[in-house]
Design a protein around this motif. Structure first.
Motif, PDB file in Angstrom:
ATOM      1  N   PRO A 126      57.621  -4.155  48.244  1.00  0.00           N
ATOM      2  CA  PRO A 126      56.745  -4.485  49.315  1.00  0.00           C
ATOM      3  C   PRO A 126      56.535  -3.304  50.284  1.00  0.00           C
ATOM      4  O   PRO A 126      57.085  -2.444  50.506  1.00  0.00           O
ATOM      5  CB  PRO A 126      56.827  -5.936  49.609  1.00  0.00           C
ATOM      6  CG  PRO A 126      58.340  -5.792  49.796  1.00  0.00           C
ATOM      7  CD  PRO A 126      58.790  -5.127  48.765  1.00  0.00           C
ATOM      8  N   TRP A 127      55.246  -3.434  51.198  1.00  0.00           N
ATOM      9  CA  TRP A 127      54.913  -2.827  52.009  1.00  0.00           C
ATOM     10  C   TRP A 127      56.094  -3.230  53.541  1.00  0.00           C
ATOM     11  O   TRP A 127      55.941  -2.346  54.509  1.00  0.00           O
ATOM     12  CB  TRP A 127      53.708  -2.541  52.447  1.00  0.00           C
ATOM     13  CG  TRP A 127      52.902  -3.938  52.559  1.00  0.00           C
ATOM     14  CD1 TRP A 127      52.359  -4.371  51.560  1.00  0.00           C
ATOM     15  CD2 TRP A 127      52.875  -5.102  53.639  1.00  0.00           C
ATOM     16  NE1 TRP A 127      51.862  -5.675  51.866  1.00  0.00           N
ATOM     17  CE2 TRP A 127      52.152  -6.021  53.191  1.00  0.00           C
ATOM     18  CE3 TRP A 127      53.403  -4.741  54.736  1.00  0.00           C
ATOM     19  CZ2 TRP A 127      51.925  -7.194  53.954  1.00  0.00           C
ATOM     20  CZ3 TRP A 127      53.173  -5.880  55.690  1.00  0.00           C
ATOM     21  CH2 TRP A 127      52.394  -7.037  55.093  1.00  0.00           C
ATOM     22  N   ASN A 128      56.369  -4.128  53.700  1.00  0.00           N
ATOM     23  CA  ASN A 128      56.564  -4.590  55.101  1.00  0.00           C
ATOM     24  C   ASN A 128      58.258  -3.935  55.649  1.00  0.00           C
ATOM     25  O   ASN A 128      58.258  -3.846  56.564  1.00  0.00           O
ATOM     26  CB  ASN A 128      56.813  -6.247  55.145  1.00  0.00           C
ATOM     27  CG  ASN A 128      57.906  -6.891  54.183  1.00  0.00           C
ATOM     28  OD1 ASN A 128      57.998  -6.320  53.198  1.00  0.00           O
ATOM     29  ND2 ASN A 128      58.508  -8.022  54.556  1.00  0.00           N
ATOM     30  N   LYS A 133      58.586   1.449  42.087  1.00  0.00           N
ATOM     31  CA  LYS A 133      57.328   1.470  42.031  1.00  0.00           C
ATOM     32  C   LYS A 133      57.158   0.814  43.698  1.00  0.00           C
ATOM     33  O   LYS A 133      57.205  -0.446  43.928  1.00  0.00           O
ATOM     34  CB  LYS A 133      56.525   0.317  41.341  1.00  0.00           C
ATOM     35  CG  LYS A 133      55.037   0.493  41.557  1.00  0.00           C
ATOM     36  CD  LYS A 133      54.070  -0.554  41.263  1.00  0.00           C
ATOM     37  CE  LYS A 133      53.905  -1.579  42.532  1.00  0.00           C
ATOM     38  NZ  LYS A 133      52.920  -0.615  43.561  1.00  0.00           N
ATOM     39  N   PRO A 134      56.728   1.746  44.800  1.00  0.00           N
ATOM     40  CA  PRO A 134      56.666   1.178  46.112  1.00  0.00           C
ATOM     41  C   PRO A 134      55.109   0.808  46.267  1.00  0.00           C
ATOM     42  O   PRO A 134      54.434   1.051  45.209  1.00  0.00           O
ATOM     43  CB  PRO A 134      57.052   2.226  46.913  1.00  0.00           C
ATOM     44  CG  PRO A 134      56.775   3.668  45.895  1.00  0.00           C
ATOM     45  CD  PRO A 134      57.039   3.160  44.519  1.00  0.00           C
ATOM     46  N   GLY A 136      49.465  -2.924  41.856  1.00  0.00           N
ATOM     47  CA  GLY A 136      50.599  -3.461  40.966  1.00  0.00           C
ATOM     48  C   GLY A 136      49.979  -3.767  39.559  1.00  0.00           C
ATOM     49  O   GLY A 136      50.964  -3.503  38.744  1.00  0.00           O
ATOM     50  N   PRO A 137      48.923  -4.138  39.427  1.00  0.00           N
ATOM     51  CA  PRO A 137      48.378  -4.897  38.235  1.00  0.00           C
ATOM     52  C   PRO A 137      48.095  -3.699  37.029  1.00  0.00           C
ATOM     53  O   PRO A 137      48.189  -3.808  36.126  1.00  0.00           O
ATOM     54  CB  PRO A 137      47.104  -5.466  38.571  1.00  0.00           C
ATOM     55  CG  PRO A 137      47.046  -5.976  39.818  1.00  0.00           C
ATOM     56  CD  PRO A 137      47.875  -4.764  40.490  1.00  0.00           C
ATOM     57  N   GLY A 170      52.301  -2.273  37.054  1.00  0.00           N
ATOM     58  CA  GLY A 170      53.342  -3.560  36.789  1.00  0.00           C
ATOM     59  C   GLY A 170      53.643  -3.636  35.181  1.00  0.00           C
ATOM     60  O   GLY A 170      54.891  -3.716  34.800  1.00  0.00           O
ATOM     61  N   THR A 179      52.521 -13.012  42.993  1.00  0.00           N
ATOM     62  CA  THR A 179      52.978 -11.810  42.086  1.00  0.00           C
ATOM     63  C   THR A 179      54.333 -11.983  41.528  1.00  0.00           C
ATOM     64  O   THR A 179      54.482 -11.722  40.404  1.00  0.00           O
ATOM     65  CB  THR A 179      53.081 -10.514  42.945  1.00  0.00           C
ATOM     66  OG1 THR A 179      51.490 -10.673  43.897  1.00  0.00           O
ATOM     67  CG2 THR A 179      53.110  -9.349  42.076  1.00  0.00           C
ATOM     68  N   LEU A 214      60.953 -13.708  47.390  1.00  0.00           N
ATOM     69  CA  LEU A 214      59.352 -14.166  47.450  1.00  0.00           C
ATOM     70  C   LEU A 214      59.139 -14.460  48.946  1.00  0.00           C
ATOM     71  O   LEU A 214      60.274 -14.437  49.760  1.00  0.00           O
ATOM     72  CB  LEU A 214      59.169 -14.906  46.409  1.00  0.00           C
ATOM     73  CG  LEU A 214      59.218 -14.596  44.982  1.00  0.00           C
ATOM     74  CD1 LEU A 214      58.849 -15.726  44.149  1.00  0.00           C
ATOM     75  CD2 LEU A 214      58.879 -13.257  44.485  1.00  0.00           C
ATOM     76  N   GLY A 241      57.877 -17.031  52.401  1.00  0.00           N
ATOM     77  CA  GLY A 241      58.621 -18.210  52.980  1.00  0.00           C
ATOM     78  C   GLY A 241      57.551 -18.734  54.061  1.00  0.00           C
ATOM     79  O   GLY A 241      56.431 -18.233  54.145  1.00  0.00           O
ATOM     80  N   PHE A 297      52.168 -14.418  57.323  1.00  0.00           N
ATOM     81  CA  PHE A 297      52.422 -13.264  57.341  1.00  0.00           C
ATOM     82  C   PHE A 297      51.967 -12.323  58.170  1.00  0.00           C
ATOM     83  O   PHE A 297      51.551 -11.157  58.057  1.00  0.00           O
ATOM     84  CB  PHE A 297      52.541 -12.380  55.788  1.00  0.00           C
ATOM     85  CG  PHE A 297      53.820 -11.698  55.377  1.00  0.00           C
ATOM     86  CD1 PHE A 297      55.126 -12.418  55.651  1.00  0.00           C
ATOM     87  CD2 PHE A 297      53.690 -10.397  55.097  1.00  0.00           C
ATOM     88  CE1 PHE A 297      56.156 -11.430  55.365  1.00  0.00           C
ATOM     89  CE2 PHE A 297      54.916  -9.755  54.626  1.00  0.00           C
ATOM     90  CZ  PHE A 297      56.077 -10.069  54.797  1.00  0.00           C
ATOM     91  N   LEU A 311      63.008 -20.085  51.879  1.00  0.00           N
ATOM     92  CA  LEU A 311      63.905 -18.878  51.835  1.00  0.00           C
ATOM     93  C   LEU A 311      64.781 -18.608  53.114  1.00  0.00           C
ATOM     94  O   LEU A 311      65.813 -18.354  53.045  1.00  0.00           O
ATOM     95  CB  LEU A 311      62.525 -17.575  52.220  1.00  0.00           C
ATOM     96  CG  LEU A 311      63.214 -16.397  52.373  1.00  0.00           C
ATOM     97  CD1 LEU A 311      63.966 -16.084  51.046  1.00  0.00           C
ATOM     98  CD2 LEU A 311      62.116 -15.291  52.476  1.00  0.00           C
ATOM     99  N   ARG A 329      69.965 -11.032  46.438  1.00  0.00           N
ATOM    100  CA  ARG A 329      70.250  -9.647  46.962  1.00  0.00           C
ATOM    101  C   ARG A 329      71.695  -9.762  47.604  1.00  0.00           C
ATOM    102  O   ARG A 329      72.006 -11.029  48.104  1.00  0.00           O
ATOM    103  CB  ARG A 329      69.404  -8.786  47.456  1.00  0.00           C
ATOM    104  CG  ARG A 329      68.674  -9.285  48.638  1.00  0.00           C
ATOM    105  CD  ARG A 329      68.162  -8.169  49.593  1.00  0.00           C
ATOM    106  NE  ARG A 329      66.987  -7.853  48.891  1.00  0.00           N
ATOM    107  CZ  ARG A 329      65.827  -8.018  49.011  1.00  0.00           C
ATOM    108  NH1 ARG A 329      65.378  -9.231  49.954  1.00  0.00           N
ATOM    109  NH2 ARG A 329      64.796  -7.392  48.396  1.00  0.00           N
TER     110      ARG A 329
END
Ligand code: NAD
Length: 524
Positions: A163-165, A188-189, A221-222, A225, A243, A262, A264, A395, A421, A473
């Motif tokens: 993701p971008w965050n 894939k960034p 993404g679509p 992906g 996603t 994912l 939260g 978010f 999360l 992770r």
């Protein structure tokens, strides 16, 4: 809040030539590009190539070829690359932070903190990987004459969708254990934030990572992906829950494993005996750190009725005093949201809440005078489950205050969500804090902290429960998930079945008494 007109000089390291070099490794045979912009100004920084399905297939083919050699390289030699990379990453932290800032709009304090994540992950697995990857003798079913050994093998080519965050942390840190385990990676960034991971890969190659082993493909993404997932042997995904379902379904159809990190809707519970000045400071970071764009950040705060007004007053005062603006120095407390689109989404959550009866205690508005995607630190009261921000992840820098009468009620409210999360619990009594933590349905719970203690503890797996994810992770499983297990079994002498001349009845008798002996003597 400090208002400052937009006077910006882009960091000196971010030159056009440097950016062109970085994006040159992204395959884009169709010639289509995506305009990657500086978030603070909206100016185009560079045209990012967009990868067609053939480009993605080629990236996997090259990665697969490189992976065979890499997997055959002794673990010690593979790890030596990351020892050198650790030094390079720390030495270049400021240049990395420059890229993170231009592409994400976050403030510099968060950008520099993000640069520390890959070196921390490298440090942890440099100590742990060799042991985790070494064969483990488990013993066979019949003592002395059989053995069984657990042998770890790399999956092959791991697809990472980031993701971008936290583009640098998720793009690079999740690749580190995969590479150490002998895999290749195709990353894939997000289009918006491809620069810092591209630089990270360059640093890894400077440290000796073989060329071709770490590929990058870019696109929406679509578009990207499906081809990526169809060619991968394992998928590591970080992003939204919506996603994550799409990725998980496709991985399931292809019968490959995946890890899904994912969203939260993370609660903070403050107990009556907590140090309120510490809790307020924590809540400021929890709600507004990284402009509210941290997956583990806080969107719901539960306060004891008896001390609600005290917390509210201090929290609103602290939020209103935040220095929010665009700057490439360490001054601002909070930067921009990542894009105008995302700012509109955050605004829609606040507008919806207000239309349905919530009260804005501070903030609540976009700040185009500060930059195209700025939004004020916002505190709401009276948020209910009928409101978008009452149930789904916003978010952004938006947080709601709630009262509770009993601790049981606080637990019930905190758990009344589809997500799981992170949670944050504050108490003057750590034992009471831990007891409360055990009742929260969440993959991470921080006592007297918001998220950093859990996230920085690289030895412990960190992931989500409920709709916040599958897998984790960090910790041993953060590396072992990128491996398959081969059960290498050896029979040294044929002992199964009746011996010559022994009837089956006799054989069964001796086998059953052997079973009893095995248990009694705990022979493995
Ligand atoms: P997103 O799901 O929209 O996108 C994430 C990545 O997936 C991007 O690279 C995107 O291009 C790609 N993508 C989108 N649709 C796709 C598809 N159909 N197939 C394949 N790839 C696709 O999420 P976002 O808005 O970029 O990121 C924010 C979300 O990420 C938030 O929900 C946040 O909580 C979550 N997040 C979670 C963690 C964690 O560790 N749990 C960490 C960071 C962010």
């Amino acid at each position: 809040m400090t208002l400052t007109p937009l006077e910006l000089t882009r960091p000196a390291s971010v030159t056009d030539a440097f950016l062109q070099q970085l994006v040159a490794r992204v395959p884009g045979s169709s010639g289509t590009t995506w305009k990657l912009t500086e978030v603070y100004t909206g100016d185009v920084l560079v045209e990012l190539p967009q990868s067609a399905p053939e480009d993605i297939e080629r990236a996997f083919a090259v990665a697969r070829e490189a992976q065979r050699k890499w997997a055959a390289t002794p673990v010690k030699e593979r790890l030596a690359v990351f020892k050198r990379a650790h030094t390079l990453f720390v030495d270049h932290a400021r240049a990395v932070a420059d890229l993170i800032q231009v592409e994400s709009g976050k403030n510099r304090r968060m950008a520099i903190e993000e640069t520390c994540d890959p070196p921390m992950v490298m440090s942890h697995y440099l100590k742990r990987a060799a042991r985790l990857l070494a064969p483990v003798k488990r013993g066979g079913p019949v003592p002395l004459v059989t053995t069984s050994t657990e042998v770890r093998q790399p999956k092959g080519v791991v697809g990472i969708i980031a993701p971008w965050n936290f583009p640098f942390a998720t793009g690079i840190s999740d690749a580190v254990p995969a590479l150490m385990a002998g895999n290749a990676v195709v990353l894939k960034p997000d289009n918006k934030t491809a620069l810092s991971p591209l630089y990270g890969i360059r640093l890894l190659e400077e440290a000796g990572l073989p060329e071709g082993l770490f590929q990058v493909v870019c696109g929406e993404g679509p578009d990207v992906g499906p081809t990526l997932i169809d060619h991968a042997d394992y998928v590591m995904f970080t992003g939204s829950t919506a996603t994550g379902r799409v990725i998980g379904e496709r991985a399931g159809r292809n019968l490959i494993g995946c890890c899904l990190e994912l969203g939260g809707k993370n609660p903070m519970i403050v107990l009556e005996d907590a140090d309120f000045s510490e809790a307020v400071r924590g809540a400021i970071f929890g709600a507004f750190g990284n402009t509210g764009q941290i997956c583990m950040h806080i969107e719901r705060i539960y306060l004891p009725e008896s001390r609600y007004e005290e917390f509210k007053k201090a929290f609103v005062a602290a939020a209103s005093a935040l220095d929010v603006r665009a700057a490439y120095d360490f001054g601002p407390d909070m930067g921009s949201l990542v894009s105008v689109d995302h700012m509109r989404r955050v605004k829609s959550h606040v507008d919806d809440a207000v239309a349905k009866g919530a009260t804005v205690l501070c903030g609540g508005k976009p700040r185009p005078d500060l930059g195209p995607a700025f939004f004020e630190p916002t505190i709401l009261e009276g948020v209910t489950a009928e409101m978008l921000c009452g149930v789904t992840e916003t978010f952004g820098p938006v947080v709601a205050l709630h009262k509770y009468r009993t601790v049981d009620e606080a637990v019930a409210l905190a758990n009344d969500t589809d997500y799981g999360l992170n949670a944050s619990v504050w108490s003057g009594d750590v034992v009471a804090g831990c007891a409360l933590a055990s009742r929260i349905e969440s993959g991470n719970v921080n006592v007297n902290d918001i998220l950093a203690t859990a996230y920085a503890a690289k030895g412990t797996p960190s992931g989500g429960v409920k709709n916040s994810g599958v897998g984790a992770r960090h910790g041993d499983q953060g590396l072992l998930k990128y491996t398959d297990v081969k059960n290498l079994a050896v029979l040294k002498k044929q002992v199964m079945g009746p011996r010559p001349g022994q009837g089956y009845e006799k054989y069964v008798e001796s086998m059953l008494s052997g079973l009893k002996m095995l248990r009694r003597f705990r022979i493995r």
